[in-house]
Design a protein around this motif. Structure first.
Motif, short mmCIF file in Angstrom:
data_model
loop_
_atom_site.label_atom_id
_atom_site.label_comp_id
_atom_site.label_asym_id
_atom_site.label_seq_id
_atom_site.Cartn_x
_atom_site.Cartn_y
_atom_site.Cartn_z
N ILE A 172 22.76 36.80 -5.53
CA ILE A 172 23.54 37.84 -4.84
C ILE A 172 22.77 38.38 -3.64
CG2 ILE A 172 24.58 40.13 -5.06
CD1 ILE A 172 25.02 39.47 -8.05
N GLY A 173 21.52 38.77 -3.87
CA GLY A 173 20.70 39.29 -2.78
C GLY A 173 20.45 38.26 -1.70
N GLY A 174 20.28 37.00 -2.11
CA GLY A 174 20.04 35.93 -1.14
C GLY A 174 21.24 35.69 -0.24
N VAL A 209 15.70 48.17 -20.47
CA VAL A 209 16.43 47.77 -19.27
C VAL A 209 17.62 46.92 -19.68
CG1 VAL A 209 16.31 46.52 -17.07
CG2 VAL A 209 14.31 47.79 -17.89
N SER A 210 18.82 47.35 -19.31
CA SER A 210 20.02 46.56 -19.63
C SER A 210 20.10 45.34 -18.71
CB SER A 210 21.27 47.41 -19.49
OG SER A 210 21.50 47.73 -18.13
N PHE A 211 20.94 44.39 -19.08
CA PHE A 211 21.08 43.17 -18.28
C PHE A 211 21.59 43.50 -16.88
CE2 PHE A 211 23.10 39.33 -16.75
CZ PHE A 211 22.19 38.34 -17.09
N GLY A 212 22.63 44.34 -16.80
CA GLY A 212 23.19 44.69 -15.50
C GLY A 212 22.20 45.43 -14.63
N ALA A 219 29.01 55.64 -1.90
CA ALA A 219 29.47 56.41 -3.06
C ALA A 219 29.96 55.49 -4.17
CB ALA A 219 30.58 57.37 -2.64
N ALA A 220 30.66 54.41 -3.80
CA ALA A 220 31.16 53.46 -4.79
C ALA A 220 30.01 52.79 -5.54
CB ALA A 220 32.03 52.40 -4.12
N TYR A 221 28.94 52.45 -4.81
CA TYR A 221 27.76 51.83 -5.44
C TYR A 221 27.16 52.78 -6.48
CZ TYR A 221 23.30 49.34 -5.80
OH TYR A 221 22.21 48.65 -6.27
N ARG A 222 26.99 54.05 -6.10
CA ARG A 222 26.41 55.01 -7.02
C ARG A 222 27.29 55.21 -8.25
NH1 ARG A 222 21.32 55.05 -5.72
NH2 ARG A 222 21.10 56.86 -7.08
N ALA A 223 28.63 55.16 -8.06
CA ALA A 223 29.54 55.31 -9.19
C ALA A 223 29.51 54.06 -10.08
CB ALA A 223 30.96 55.55 -8.68
N LEU A 224 29.44 52.89 -9.46
CA LEU A 224 29.43 51.63 -10.22
C LEU A 224 28.16 51.49 -11.05
CD1 LEU A 224 30.83 49.21 -7.47
CD2 LEU A 224 31.96 49.80 -9.63
N CYS A 240 26.10 45.96 -9.82
CA CYS A 240 27.12 46.61 -8.99
C CYS A 240 27.08 46.18 -7.53
CB CYS A 240 27.00 48.13 -9.08
SG CYS A 240 25.37 48.77 -8.70
N THR A 241 26.03 45.50 -7.09
CA THR A 241 25.94 45.11 -5.68
C THR A 241 27.06 44.16 -5.28
OG1 THR A 241 23.56 45.44 -5.52
CG2 THR A 241 24.54 43.92 -3.96
N LEU A 242 27.30 43.12 -6.09
CA LEU A 242 28.34 42.14 -5.76
C LEU A 242 29.71 42.81 -5.71
CD1 LEU A 242 29.18 39.23 -5.23
CD2 LEU A 242 29.33 38.90 -7.72
N VAL A 243 30.01 43.64 -6.71
CA VAL A 243 31.31 44.33 -6.74
C VAL A 243 31.44 45.26 -5.55
CG1 VAL A 243 32.78 45.87 -8.09
CG2 VAL A 243 31.38 44.16 -9.26
N ASP A 244 30.39 46.01 -5.26
CA ASP A 244 30.43 46.94 -4.13
C ASP A 244 30.57 46.19 -2.81
OD1 ASP A 244 29.92 49.84 -3.20
OD2 ASP A 244 28.47 48.70 -2.04
N MET A 245 29.90 45.06 -2.69
CA MET A 245 29.97 44.27 -1.47
C MET A 245 31.39 43.75 -1.23
SD MET A 245 27.88 40.76 -0.58
CE MET A 245 28.67 39.88 -1.91
N LEU A 246 32.02 43.19 -2.27
CA LEU A 246 33.38 42.69 -2.14
C LEU A 246 34.36 43.82 -1.84
CD1 LEU A 246 33.44 40.09 -5.05
CD2 LEU A 246 33.23 39.63 -2.60
#
Length: 394
Positions: free
Chosen positions: A46-48, A172-175, A351-356, A365-371
């Motif tokens: 995702i980061g790449g 640490v959770s998987f997500g 704000a969406a990233y912080r909520a996700l 949450c990065t992939l979801v927030d990016m899309l």
């Protein structure tokens, strides 16, 4: 003179061979080896992707990282993100000095503040000497850290003691682990175009840079995680001592910390120059090193996960807007003072990233927030276009 694809690959190989990567990877040990490696791999994919597209924008436009941000956010918007980049790099400077001093203190007993001052003082020497005079010394440090990595690989992966079913309490959770893996390549987003804009072949150089960095960063994370599982320790100094490196570990730790952190402070100075011509880069870099030294000596910085998540929440929606504008919408707002539309979209994405983050999604949450941010850009552009070209019926 344009840089070759090979040269770009070498730059990003050096960027990935870092103690920060190993230290962050150690926090994945509680997931167990296989789950931890899956989180590392997914996060770096995702980061790449974000890193690749950010670098390609600079390569194709011929603009530096902060200049390419202006394409989407305007001149003042570019200054805003340049300021955030300076703050990010100042934070990294303090964190790296703190970690280096903490690790050095485990090997050679001295006060934590003493090692902070030693490392900070050496960084200042590096800054005063300048980039052009330090190439050979940086190569020595990277080679030393690479040798350390190979030694740790031998100890970890060629031992019968490797535990694969978990090595902790699942803190640490998987997500959350996926997000920690995403955040490291995201932290390089404000820098990659500074190199790809000078490439002879922008697409190939960006692709190779991204693949090399991602692969080596995955390796660094895996070394940190595996070492923590094998030794039962997350402290890098203790891990190296158990690996039998002894006093040599002190030299490697201090040298690699100084050379890597110098790049953070120096880059902060370069970004500050884009804020104002009255801010000389070397002076700002020295100030960042001094500030980072005192912050490392005075404040605890053992857990940087919050800092990494903050980097993700700032730069993921920023990069998503750039990707949408440059590749999909073909918008260029660099001549405007501030593109309020994109700035508001960024605020929504932030704000969406912080909520996700509260949902603990399996893929982070990065992939979801990016899309979400890209779709929001496309939707608002369509609405704005329809309003612009609609006419009342006669």
């Amino acid at each position: 003179m344009k840089s070759s694809t090979f040269q770009n690959g070498l730059i990003w190989f050096g960027a990935a061979v870092s103690l920060a990567e190993i230290l962050t990877g150690a926090s994945f040990a509680s997931l167990g080896f296989f789950n931890g490696f899956a989180a590392i791999l997914i996060g770096h994919v995702i980061g790449g992707i974000l890193l690749f597209f950010a670098g390609l924008i600079g390569g194709r436009s011929g603009r530096s990282s902060m200049e390419s941000v202006k394409i989407s956010f305007g001149f003042q918007g570019g200054l805003f993100f340049a300021l955030l980049n300076v703050l990010q790099l100042t934070g990294w400077t303090a964190i790296m000095i703190y970690d280096g001093a903490l690790a050095a203190g485990q090997i050679f007993k001295a006060g934590h503040w003493v090692w902070c001052m030693v490392i900070g003082g050496l960084i200042l020497v590096w800054i005063l000497a300048g980039v052009k005079n330090l190439g050979w010394l940086n190569r020595i440090a990277m080679t030393a850290l690479l040798v350390l990595s190979l030694v740790l690989c031998k100890v970890i992966f060629f031992s019968d003691s490797l535990a694969v079913d978990g090595a902790g309490d699942g803190a640490v959770s998987f997500g959350a682990a996926v997000e920690l893996a995403v955040a490291m390549p995201l932290s390089w987003l404000p820098l990659i175009s500074d190199y790809t804009r000078e490439a002879q072949k922008p697409f190939q150089a960006t692709l190779v840079s991204t693949l090399v960095y991602s692969a080596v960063s995955v390796w660094m994370y895996t070394i940190g995680m595996g070492a923590a599982i094998f030794t039962g320790e997350s402290n890098i100094a203790v891990i190296m001592l158990k690996a039998g490196l002894g006093a040599a570990a002190l030299v490697i730790l201090v040298l690699s910390t100084v050379t890597t952190t110098f790049l953070d402070a120096w880059s902060a100075g370069i970004s500050a120059e884009s804020l104002s011509s009255l801010l000389p880069g070397k002076t700002v870099a020295a100030g960042v090193a001094i500030l980072g030294t005192f912050a490392a000596a005075l404040f605890p910085m053992d857990d940087i996960s919050g800092f990494l998540y903050l980097i993700g929440s700032v730069f993921a929606p920023m990069a998503a807007i750039q990707i949408a504008d440059f590749f999909l919408l073909k918008r260029d707002r660099s001549r405007t003072a501030l593109d309020w539309r994109n700035f508001i979209i960024w605020c929504v994405g932030f704000a969406a990233y912080r909520a996700l983050m509260r949902l603990d999604l399996l893929v982070g949450c990065t992939l979801v927030d990016m899309l979400f941010t890209i779709l929001l850009c496309a939707l608002i552009d369509r609405i704005a276009g329809s309003a612009k070209f609609s006419h009342p019926t006669k």
